[in-house]
Design an enzyme around this catalytic site. Structure first.
Site, short mmCIF file in Angstrom:
data_model
loop_
_atom_site.label_atom_id
_atom_site.label_comp_id
_atom_site.label_asym_id
_atom_site.label_seq_id
_atom_site.Cartn_x
_atom_site.Cartn_y
_atom_site.Cartn_z
N HIS A 113 0.96 -1.02 0.02
CA HIS A 113 -0.05 0.02 -0.07
C HIS A 113 0.82 1.41 -0.07
O HIS A 113 0.52 2.41 -0.48
CB HIS A 113 -0.88 0.03 1.20
CG HIS A 113 -1.88 -1.04 0.68
ND1 HIS A 113 -2.08 -2.37 1.21
CD2 HIS A 113 -3.17 -0.96 0.24
CE1 HIS A 113 -2.97 -3.02 1.00
NE2 HIS A 113 -4.03 -2.15 0.23
N ARG B 67 -11.18 2.84 -1.79
CA ARG B 67 -10.72 2.16 -0.69
C ARG B 67 -10.97 2.88 0.70
O ARG B 67 -10.45 3.81 0.96
CB ARG B 67 -9.34 2.08 -0.69
CG ARG B 67 -8.52 1.01 -1.85
CD ARG B 67 -6.87 1.00 -1.68
NE ARG B 67 -6.40 -0.09 -2.35
CZ ARG B 67 -5.86 0.15 -3.59
NH1 ARG B 67 -5.83 1.39 -4.20
NH2 ARG B 67 -5.50 -1.03 -4.04
N ARG C 146 -16.00 0.10 -1.85
CA ARG C 146 -15.44 -0.96 -1.08
C ARG C 146 -15.40 -0.79 0.54
O ARG C 146 -15.02 0.09 0.88
CB ARG C 146 -13.83 -1.41 -1.26
CG ARG C 146 -13.54 -2.88 -0.71
CD ARG C 146 -12.33 -3.37 -1.02
NE ARG C 146 -11.07 -2.38 -0.50
CZ ARG C 146 -9.83 -2.70 -0.89
NH1 ARG C 146 -9.61 -3.55 -1.74
NH2 ARG C 146 -9.01 -1.76 -0.30
N GLU D 54 -10.03 -12.09 -4.71
CA GLU D 54 -8.54 -11.66 -4.36
C GLU D 54 -8.05 -12.85 -3.66
O GLU D 54 -6.74 -12.84 -3.17
CB GLU D 54 -8.57 -10.53 -3.64
CG GLU D 54 -9.19 -10.10 -2.72
CD GLU D 54 -9.08 -8.64 -1.94
OE1 GLU D 54 -8.05 -8.05 -2.42
OE2 GLU D 54 -9.97 -8.25 -1.11
N ARG E 83 3.21 -9.49 -0.44
CA ARG E 83 3.38 -8.33 -1.33
C ARG E 83 4.10 -7.35 -0.50
O ARG E 83 4.57 -6.43 -1.52
CB ARG E 83 2.02 -7.91 -1.57
CG ARG E 83 1.09 -7.29 -0.48
CD ARG E 83 -0.32 -7.30 -0.93
NE ARG E 83 -0.56 -5.73 -1.29
CZ ARG E 83 -1.91 -5.42 -1.49
NH1 ARG E 83 -2.83 -6.15 -1.24
NH2 ARG E 83 -2.08 -4.16 -1.96
N CYS F 284 -9.13 -4.40 -10.37
CA CYS F 284 -8.74 -3.07 -9.82
C CYS F 284 -7.70 -3.37 -9.09
O CYS F 284 -7.12 -2.30 -8.34
CB CYS F 284 -10.10 -2.70 -8.76
SG CYS F 284 -10.22 -3.77 -7.41
#
Ligand code: PEP
Ligand code: MG
Length: 524
Positions: free
Chosen positions: A184, A277, A313, A402, A436, A473
């Protein structure tokens, strides 16, 4: 000497190097053998020097920044804090840094117990504590230093909350020794338009006055620190309608997390919002925002999208996006733990309050609302979410795909909801078992990998069979080289950071559906 990392936000820049100091370790509590009076006597001057430095900085800025610094300076010179720390030295023979740590801890506990506005001040006390402890230890205070001139910021890694607060006018570039391309921090750096390189091993050891950073190539080299303006790549142009050369439509939408992102998305021609988000609105909130506060925060973001489609979301807290008001406790593997929709299972009222606020904000702004849930694993979870969203009066309900299990059961999930959106950042992390946030496994978190593309294709086929939209997305959607492949796999919309829209839009214009399908087959 040139270091290589992973370029995550384009742009070339050169400027002075400023290092973000690491977190302070908790000071040792070994009793001090020396003169307790002298030890206690160090605390007042250290606090006074911190207060003076903060007041000086406050005078050099204006607006909100000034009042924040003035408030922090006032806390640092609060005699109650120094008196109670001095008392701890005398009563328990604690070294001065430890005494300040514990005295501040008591204040923070009391503020947190009071809740609301006061609980939010606990964070400020922690900031003051760290500054005084650092002054006593003679080291730099932790966290992002207050920049006074344009600089290249270097850190081991940065929390999303720290990255969101960076000023793009002062942060020329961001380089982290750790962190992955879909973390992020990388996503926020791109949204702010700050050139960034992550997973750049060795950057903390460089001690040159400046750094030259290439956010596209992912390289970092020592420099003399003279500021050189970024060489801007000319923006591709497109007309704001996502389609292939033969007219086949692929909607191009924006990922947003703030009102500023939303404005940038409108200016860049986004056809709507494919991912809002919502957790980004509350990265620094110490207590759950009320329904009215949430409604106002969401409306500020949706406001430019009257009569346009928006996908909001619900909160995706947990893992690398901790929210202070949703403490998850210690988890050995937070990315595999309670995050996203999972948080709502034993706190359904939290979700219901958010859904009500989202519905109200959409009504306030006239945006064409859809909601979706993050981190859905099964069709039963999708059904549970859809029922609550529909009970809140929201008509179009979807979920993120996801988690690999959700991709494999996309048909069953699509039977419960109106659309799905592929979160390729997490999907890649879970498919490849590659964190990630970890630079060392960044190569696996590459959306060009066939395993990931085959899953995308499976979900798109399930969408086609059900006659329901399937978007992407995750960051894969922002890659102009990959967009035709995703279109060829059957994806119906791509949602990305505003700066990527024109490049993706013009890449799609150059190919027809047959060529996209061929590219997709080869890529898989
Ligand atoms: C994703 O996982 O691809 C996604 C879009 O969600 P986030 O990056 O917020 O986890
Ligand atoms: Mg995700």
């Amino acid at each position: 000497m040139q270091l290589s990392g992973v370029g995550v936000s384009p742009g070339r820049v050169d400027g002075p190097r400023v290092v973000v100091a690491a977190d302070l370790p908790e000071p040792a509590s070994t009793p001090t053998p020396g003169d307790l009076g002298a030890e206690a006597g160090k605390i007042g001057p250290a606090a006074a020097s911190v207060a003076a430095a903060l007041s000086d900085r406050a005078r050099s800025v204006s607006g909100d920044a000034r009042s924040v610094l003035e408030t922090t300076a006032a806390m640092a010179s609060d005699p109650a804090l120094t008196a109670s720390a001095e008392q701890l030295v005398r009563d328990r023979s604690l070294p001065a840094p430890r005494a300040v740590w514990e005295a501040a801890g008591e204040f923070m506990t009391a503020l947190q117990a009071a809740g609301g506005y006061l609980a939010e001040r606990a964070r400020d006390v922690a900031d003051v504590r760290d500054r005084i402890v650092a002054a006593l230890l003679g080291v730099a205070p932790p966290g992002v230093p207050e920049l006074t001139s344009p600089s290249v910021l270097v850190a081991r890694d940065l929390a999303p909350a720290d990255t969101a607060g960076l000023d793009p006018d002062l942060v020329l570039a961001l380089v982290t020794a750790e962190g992955g391309p879909t973390s992020h921090t990388a996503i926020l750096a791109r949204a702010l338009g700050i050139p960034a390189v992550v997973a750049c091993a060795g950057v903390l050891e460089l001690d040159s006055p400046g750094l030259a950073v290439d956010g596209s190539a992912g390289t970092v080299s020592p420099s003399d620190g003279t500021v050189r303006a970024p060489a801007r790549t000319p923006r591709a142009s497109w007309d704001g309608v996502g389609r292939l050369a033969d007219g086949h439509r692929v909607k191009l939408l924006a990922n947003v997390g703030s009102a500023a992102d939303a404005q940038a998305a409108v200016s860049a021609g986004a056809e709507g919002v494919g991912l809002f988000r919502t957790e980004f609105c509350f990265l620094s909130a110490a207590s759950e925002p009320t329904e009215a506060e949430q409604r106002a925060a969401y409306a500020a973001v949706l406001e430019p999208f009257a009569a346009k489609p928006v996908v909001v979301r619900t909160l995706d807290a947990g893992s690398d996006k901790p929210l202070a008001f949703l403490p998850m406790g210690e988890e050995p593997n937070p990315a595999l733990g309670v995050r996203g929709l999972r948080i709502a299972f034993d706190r359904p009222e939290l979700l219901d309050r958010q859904l009500a606020a989202i519905a109200a904000a959409a009504a306030d702004t006239g945006a064409e609302l859809s909601v979706m849930a993050p981190m859905v694993a099964t069709a039963a979870e999708a059904a549970w979410f859809a029922a609550r969203a529909r009970a809140a009066g929201i008509e179009r309900v979807g979920v993120m795909i996801e988690i690999p299990a959700a991709a494999l059961c996309a048909a069953e999930i699509l039977a419960e909801v109106d659309f799905v959106s592929l979160g390729t950042n997490d999907l890649a992390q879970y498919v490849f078992a590659a964190d990630r946030q970890l630079g060392a496994v960044a190569a696996l978190n590459d959306p060009h990998q066939p395993a990931l593309l085959r899953l995308v294709g499976m979900v798109a086929s399930a969408g086609e069979a059900a006659g329901k939209p399937v978007g992407v997305c995750g960051e894969a959607a922002a890659d102009p080289a990959l967009a035709p492949v995703l279109a060829g796999l059957g994806v119906t919309s791509l949602s990305m950071n505003a700066v990527a829209l024109a490049g993706v839009g013009s890449a799609l214009r150059s190919v027809d559906l047959a060529a996209c399908r061929e590219a997709a087959a080869k890529a898989c």
